[in-house]
Design a protein around this motif. Structure first.
Motif, PDB file in Angstrom:
ATOM      1  N   LYS A 132      83.885  38.772  -6.876  1.00  0.00           N
ATOM      2  CA  LYS A 132      85.186  39.446  -6.830  1.00  0.00           C
ATOM      3  C   LYS A 132      85.063  40.874  -6.291  1.00  0.00           C
ATOM      4  CE  LYS A 132      89.564  39.423  -7.668  1.00  0.00           C
ATOM      5  NZ  LYS A 132      90.429  38.562  -6.843  1.00  0.00           N
ATOM      6  N   LEU A 133      84.026  41.583  -6.721  1.00  0.00           N
ATOM      7  CA  LEU A 133      83.873  42.979  -6.334  1.00  0.00           C
ATOM      8  C   LEU A 133      83.426  43.144  -4.888  1.00  0.00           C
ATOM      9  CD1 LEU A 133      82.297  44.477  -9.576  1.00  0.00           C
ATOM     10  CD2 LEU A 133      84.625  44.774  -8.731  1.00  0.00           C
ATOM     11  N   ARG A 134      82.931  42.072  -4.269  1.00  0.00           N
ATOM     12  CA  ARG A 134      82.593  42.154  -2.846  1.00  0.00           C
ATOM     13  C   ARG A 134      83.838  42.421  -1.993  1.00  0.00           C
ATOM     14  NH1 ARG A 134      79.472  37.180  -3.607  1.00  0.00           N
ATOM     15  NH2 ARG A 134      77.306  37.721  -4.098  1.00  0.00           N
ATOM     16  N   ARG A 141      84.251  50.248  -6.863  1.00  0.00           N
ATOM     17  CA  ARG A 141      83.845  49.210  -7.810  1.00  0.00           C
ATOM     18  C   ARG A 141      83.675  49.722  -9.238  1.00  0.00           C
ATOM     19  NH1 ARG A 141      79.617  46.301  -3.571  1.00  0.00           N
ATOM     20  NH2 ARG A 141      81.249  45.602  -2.111  1.00  0.00           N
ATOM     21  N   PRO A 142      83.069  50.910  -9.457  1.00  0.00           N
ATOM     22  CA  PRO A 142      82.964  51.394 -10.838  1.00  0.00           C
ATOM     23  C   PRO A 142      84.315  51.584 -11.520  1.00  0.00           C
ATOM     24  CG  PRO A 142      81.491  52.621  -9.395  1.00  0.00           C
ATOM     25  CD  PRO A 142      82.379  51.803  -8.512  1.00  0.00           C
ATOM     26  N   PHE A 143      85.339  51.934 -10.748  1.00  0.00           N
ATOM     27  CA  PHE A 143      86.667  52.157 -11.325  1.00  0.00           C
ATOM     28  C   PHE A 143      87.322  50.826 -11.693  1.00  0.00           C
ATOM     29  CE2 PHE A 143      85.603  55.710  -8.621  1.00  0.00           C
ATOM     30  CZ  PHE A 143      85.894  56.796  -9.432  1.00  0.00           C
ATOM     31  N   ILE A 144      87.035  49.781 -10.911  1.00  0.00           N
ATOM     32  CA  ILE A 144      87.525  48.446 -11.248  1.00  0.00           C
ATOM     33  C   ILE A 144      86.887  47.970 -12.550  1.00  0.00           C
ATOM     34  CG2 ILE A 144      87.631  46.037 -10.510  1.00  0.00           C
ATOM     35  CD1 ILE A 144      89.400  47.813  -8.834  1.00  0.00           C
ATOM     36  N   LEU A 145      85.564  48.118 -12.647  1.00  0.00           N
ATOM     37  CA  LEU A 145      84.857  47.676 -13.845  1.00  0.00           C
ATOM     38  C   LEU A 145      85.293  48.474 -15.076  1.00  0.00           C
ATOM     39  CD1 LEU A 145      81.269  47.181 -12.374  1.00  0.00           C
ATOM     40  CD2 LEU A 145      82.843  45.390 -13.157  1.00  0.00           C
ATOM     41  N   GLU A 161     101.134  44.833 -11.143  1.00  0.00           N
ATOM     42  CA  GLU A 161     100.416  45.657 -10.175  1.00  0.00           C
ATOM     43  C   GLU A 161      99.603  46.705 -10.938  1.00  0.00           C
ATOM     44  OE1 GLU A 161     103.021  46.079  -6.221  1.00  0.00           O
ATOM     45  OE2 GLU A 161     104.072  46.797  -7.994  1.00  0.00           O
ATOM     46  N   VAL A 162      98.463  47.085 -10.392  1.00  0.00           N
ATOM     47  CA  VAL A 162      97.626  48.123 -10.983  1.00  0.00           C
ATOM     48  C   VAL A 162      97.355  49.190  -9.941  1.00  0.00           C
ATOM     49  CG1 VAL A 162      95.345  48.656 -11.941  1.00  0.00           C
ATOM     50  CG2 VAL A 162      96.551  46.592 -12.678  1.00  0.00           C
ATOM     51  N   TYR A 163      97.487  50.449 -10.348  1.00  0.00           N
ATOM     52  CA  TYR A 163      97.222  51.591  -9.486  1.00  0.00           C
ATOM     53  C   TYR A 163      96.065  52.383 -10.080  1.00  0.00           C
ATOM     54  CZ  TYR A 163     102.002  50.714  -7.786  1.00  0.00           C
ATOM     55  OH  TYR A 163     103.140  50.146  -7.273  1.00  0.00           O
ATOM     56  N   ILE A 164      95.073  52.686  -9.238  1.00  0.00           N
ATOM     57  CA  ILE A 164      93.986  53.567  -9.665  1.00  0.00           C
ATOM     58  C   ILE A 164      93.942  54.751  -8.705  1.00  0.00           C
ATOM     59  CG2 ILE A 164      91.531  53.793 -10.174  1.00  0.00           C
ATOM     60  CD1 ILE A 164      91.391  50.785 -10.560  1.00  0.00           C
ATOM     61  N   LEU A 165      93.997  55.952  -9.264  1.00  0.00           N
ATOM     62  CA  LEU A 165      93.900  57.180  -8.482  1.00  0.00           C
ATOM     63  C   LEU A 165      92.613  57.896  -8.868  1.00  0.00           C
ATOM     64  CD1 LEU A 165      97.057  56.670  -9.346  1.00  0.00           C
ATOM     65  CD2 LEU A 165      97.429  58.862  -8.222  1.00  0.00           C
ATOM     66  N   ARG A 166      91.959  58.515  -7.913  1.00  0.00           N
ATOM     67  CA  ARG A 166      90.782  59.319  -8.223  1.00  0.00           C
ATOM     68  C   ARG A 166      90.860  60.638  -7.467  1.00  0.00           C
ATOM     69  NH1 ARG A 166      86.026  55.886  -5.016  1.00  0.00           N
ATOM     70  NH2 ARG A 166      86.634  56.523  -2.890  1.00  0.00           N
ATOM     71  N   LEU A 217      84.812  59.729 -14.320  1.00  0.00           N
ATOM     72  CA  LEU A 217      83.861  58.671 -14.024  1.00  0.00           C
ATOM     73  C   LEU A 217      83.087  59.062 -12.773  1.00  0.00           C
ATOM     74  CD1 LEU A 217      82.772  55.848 -14.718  1.00  0.00           C
ATOM     75  CD2 LEU A 217      84.547  54.892 -13.233  1.00  0.00           C
ATOM     76  N   GLY A 218      81.754  59.161 -12.910  1.00  0.00           N
ATOM     77  CA  GLY A 218      80.966  59.648 -11.782  1.00  0.00           C
ATOM     78  C   GLY A 218      81.388  61.066 -11.440  1.00  0.00           C
TER      79      GLY A 218
END
Length: 276
Positions: A132-134, A141-145, A161-166, A217-218
């Motif tokens: 899946k992560l490929r 990927r770390p943010f998904i996990l 829906e999912v939103y990730i902001l960094r 994260l990181g």
């Protein structure tokens, strides 16, 4: 703009009671009464005047758009017209969200959730996740996990829906203040307090929340939230928080002001020691 001018920017232009009423109407999904339409007109006019005053480039809809014509209000009682109205308004909010996130140095990953897509099996979990992560750019990927449980929970919502902001700049600011707290407290206390307040207002991009997480994260500060229909109400990007929108702009100004003052203070202290 200097620090005093930045602090004079009003990040809460509408009353709390008005905002709550407006966003509660949005949760109804199809609500195109005259109050709602005129509220949209008011918001667009505010953004237009804000752009003119501060030289920003916040996204606003072309006022020639048919659903900004008052004659169109009488047609919104038709269900199909209401669907079209909300679709156009959602696109407007997405553009404003992406634009302001970019101005505040956020990067965004947006995941549309299909029910079976993140149904991770009990056996073969590692193999499934690797496959899946490929599909995801490696740095994300770390943010998904990190937010895997939130993503899986979003499967239970219709149109999930999912939103990730960094944001790397917030991480840099936070790390600098931790390492050089004495320096910051001595020379930049007011600037730090202002930035901390604005960063706290960046935690919640939407006025209402379903599932949400944020933290470091990181080498990034991240925000993760979901939207969709949970059986009680429909939450989506149309609930974009006005305070968040304006805080993105103010954060960029305050962060640049903070960096410049750090450089000036260090340079001035160095020159003084050299002269002595």
């Amino acid at each position: 703009m200097n620090f005093k001018e930045i602090m004079e920017i009003d990040r809460h232009p509408f009353s709390e009671q008005w905002e709550k009423s407006f966003y509660e109407n949005l949760l109804c999904f199809i609500n195109t009464d005259i109050f709602f339409v005129l509220s949209i007109l008011l918001i667009q006019r505010f953004l237009e005047k804000f752009n003119q005053k501060y030289g920003t480039e916040m996204y606003i809809v072309d006022n020639d758009s048919k659903w900004f014509l008052l004659d169109y209000i009488k047609e919104l009682s038709e269900y199909d017209d209401g669907i079209e109205f909300m679709a156009e308004y959602k696109e407007n909010c997405w553009n404003l969200f992406a634009d302001m996130a970019f101005q505040a140095h956020f990067e965004i990953i947006h995941i549309q959730i299909e029910y079976n897509e993140w149904d991770i099996p009990q056996y073969g979990r590692k193999t499934y996740l690797k496959r899946k992560l490929r599909q995801v750019e490696p740095s994300w990927r770390p943010f998904i996990l990190k937010n895997l449980n939130l993503i899986q929970d979003a499967r239970c919502m219709e149109d999930g829906e999912v939103y990730i902001l960094r944001n790397r700049e917030i991480y840099i600011y936070h790390t600098f203040c931790e390492k050089f707290g004495g320096f910051v407290d001595t020379y930049l206390r007011k600037e730090r307090e202002a930035l901390d307040t604005v960063v706290s207002d960046l935690e919640y991009p939407l006025f209402f929340q379903s599932e949400h997480s944020h933290g470091f994260l990181g080498e990034y500060y991240y925000i993760c939230f979901d939207t969709g229909y949970n059986g009680y109400g429909f939450l989506d990007i149309t609930c974009l928080n006005f305070t968040w929108t304006l805080s993105c702009f103010v954060f960029r100004l305050l962060f640049e002001d903070f960096k410049n003052k750090v450089r000036e203070t260090i340079r001035g202290d160095t020159e003084l020691r050299i002269e002595q």
